[in-house]
Design an enzyme around this catalytic site. Structure first.
Site, PDB file in Angstrom:
ATOM      1  N   HIS A 122      51.480  15.432 -65.659  1.00 27.71           N
ATOM      2  CA  HIS A 122      52.516  15.742 -66.472  1.00 27.71           C
ATOM      3  C   HIS A 122      54.328  14.774 -66.356  1.00 27.71           C
ATOM      4  CE1 HIS A 122      53.219  19.603 -64.957  1.00 27.71           C
ATOM      5  NE2 HIS A 122      54.793  19.979 -65.995  1.00 27.71           N
ATOM      6  N   ASP A 152      45.679  18.342 -65.198  1.00 28.75           N
ATOM      7  CA  ASP A 152      47.077  18.410 -64.112  1.00 28.75           C
ATOM      8  C   ASP A 152      47.644  18.049 -63.075  1.00 28.75           C
ATOM      9  OD1 ASP A 152      48.872  17.973 -65.061  1.00 28.75           O
ATOM     10  OD2 ASP A 152      50.004  20.156 -65.995  1.00 28.75           O
ATOM     11  N   SER A 226      57.287  21.908 -61.883  1.00 28.04           N
ATOM     12  CA  SER A 226      56.273  21.467 -61.980  1.00 28.04           C
ATOM     13  C   SER A 226      55.701  20.389 -60.819  1.00 28.04           C
ATOM     14  CB  SER A 226      55.995  20.915 -63.201  1.00 28.04           C
ATOM     15  OG  SER A 226      55.943  21.857 -64.571  1.00 28.04           O
TER      16      SER A 226
END
Length: 469
Positions: A122, A152, A226
């Site tokens: 993402h 992911d 992230s």
């Protein structure tokens, strides 16, 4: 004489008053002080070494060493993407679609000296241009080698003449609840930020669909973290920070990381095969708990309950049956489906796993060879797999793919129309199909604005066509 007696009387009276005041106030104060004294903590050293053992253990955790090994191998990822903006009235009249470039940021972890970098999918999704900034402020262009939206995880590569600092993978299966960990990343565009916490839980599923298996930690992770590193006190990579649980969008207590064993397997598959190789066990079912155990009539409240065994699967060949309860896989305890899902995500087709299970209260063991997933989901139709001659024979067909499970949302509609599990799809968008690969290619290359035409031979042997969007 009266004056003398008066003076003596006053003196005696004054003394009495003084004594009374002393008894009433001073002695009372002393009494309160003495009563309060025992409430103070009393430390009685018996053995100096034992008394300070907790402090000594804490001092043995070398956060600085782990941070030094990691901080230079974590990069700042910048993603320039092209997004569709809100059209104005003029845009609508002119038939224009307004687009604007948007900058997104995250983190990444260098995993090899020649510039391979792991991050979250993402973080780089929809990118038009990617760049990474090293800890020494050097900026390099990056290219996407491969991605896996399911876990992911994405793999990037930068070209550089110098060897880059990198982090080595640890074994996330060996990570323990309560173990100290460090989260290293670039929150809020602040470079090289290190936070500490402990592992709060393992095999955590955030979707409720048992599709994920995160490591949960209370190390502070915020937007921008992230794709960053979760490392143990040895500086080994045990997770890729991915998500936070927050009502504000910022850190509030817990964060979640993709276990390193899953991330490493995804990266190795991308580098070797170009895509992710998933080995399937071949069972369907769910997690046991008190309610499920009562409903199923079993005594166990932990484990994975096998509700069905897929035909032609490794589980069927190994003898697993409906009603079996999987308790361990390769000595990894299976308390819930996410435990099983997380471990299988580290395996490939043709890998052999050792299963310990309960059948009618008795412990049994078997080895299962994982197979390549031979099913595919067609939107709004359901799950299909390649048909065998015995599946085609009742319909007098030589080719087609079999429907093994109808989409739950439209199942009643299809059944009323004579379509059920076991029926055969013969063509998609007027192209005959005989394999999963052919179906995948047709759907991947179709015009998303055009309806999907599905040709099905139903239970009555009738040919029916459906236009699905």
């Amino acid at each position: 004489m009266k004056k003398i007696l008066t003076l003596v009387l006053v003196s005696v009276l004054g003394g009495a008053i003084t004594l009374g005041a002393y008894k009433t106030f001073l002695e009372k104060d002393q009494s309160l002080t003495l009563q309060a004294e025992p409430q103070k903590p009393v430390f009685t050293p018996v053995n100096y070494t034992n008394q300070s053992s907790t402090l000594a253990a804490a001092e043995d955790i070398d956060f600085t060493s782990a941070a030094e090994k990691t901080v230079h191998a974590v990069v700042h990822v910048k993603n320039i993407s092209l997004n569709t903006g809100q059209p104005t009235i003029e845009d609508l009249f002119m038939g224009r679609i307004p687009q604007r470039r948007q900058l997104g940021t995250g983190s990444g972890v260098i995993i090899s000296p020649d510039g391979y970098i792991i991050t979250n999918n993402h973080v780089i999704d929809g990118s038009e241009k990617l760049s990474i900034t090293l800890n020494d402020n050097k900026t390099l262009d990056a290219e996407i080698i491969g991605t896996d939206p399911k876990t992911d995880i994405a793999l990037l590569k930068v070209e550089t003449d110098e060897e880059l600092p990198y982090v080595t993978f640890g074994d996330s299966n060996q990570a323990k609840i309560g173990e100290w960990v460090l989260a290293v990343g670039n929150p809020f565009n602040l470079t090289s930020t290190v936070t500490a916490g402990i592992i709060s839980a393992k095999s955590r599923d955030l979707t409720g669909k048992s599709q994920q298996s995160f490591i949960q930690t209370d190390a502070a992770v915020n937007p921008g973290n992230s794709g960053g590193a979760l490392v143990n006190t040895h500086g080994e990579l045990i997770g890729i920070n991915t998500a936070i649980s927050s009502q504000t969008g910022s850190y509030i207590g817990y964060s979640f990381a993709v276990p390193s064993n899953i991330a490493r397997k995804v990266v190795e598959d991308i580098m070797e095969y170009g895509n992710v190789q998933n080995g399937i066990l071949g069972v369907t079912g769910g997690t046991l708990n008190s309610m499920a155990a009562e409903k199923l009539g079993v005594d166990e409240t932990e484990g994975f309950y096998v509700d069905a065994v897929e035909e032609d699967s490794g589980a069927e060949a190994a003898g697993l049956k409906q009603g079996d309860i999987i308790k361990n896989i390769d000595n990894v305890k299976i308390s819930k489906f996410s435990d099983l899902r997380g471990y299988l995500d580290t395996k490939r087709p043709d890998d052999v796993v050792h299963i310990t299970f309960l059948r009618n209260g008795k412990t049994k063991q078997t080895d299962v060879t994982l197979l390549k997933n031979n099913t595919f989901t067609i939107p709004n139709i359901g799950i299909i797999k390649e048909a065998k001659p015995k599946d085609l024979r009742p319909y007098k067909l030589k080719e087609g793919v079999k429907i093994v499970k109808l989409n739950s949302q439209y199942a009643d509609y299809f059944r009323r129309d004579g379509v059920s599990e076991g029926n055969i799809i013969t063509a998609i968008n007027n192209t005959k199909v005989n394999s999963i690969e052919e179906v995948q290619t047709i759907i991947a290359n179709r015009n998303p604005y055009q309806p999907l035409s599905i040709e099905i031979i139903n239970s009555k042997g009738e040919k029916t066509r459906y236009g699905l969007r």
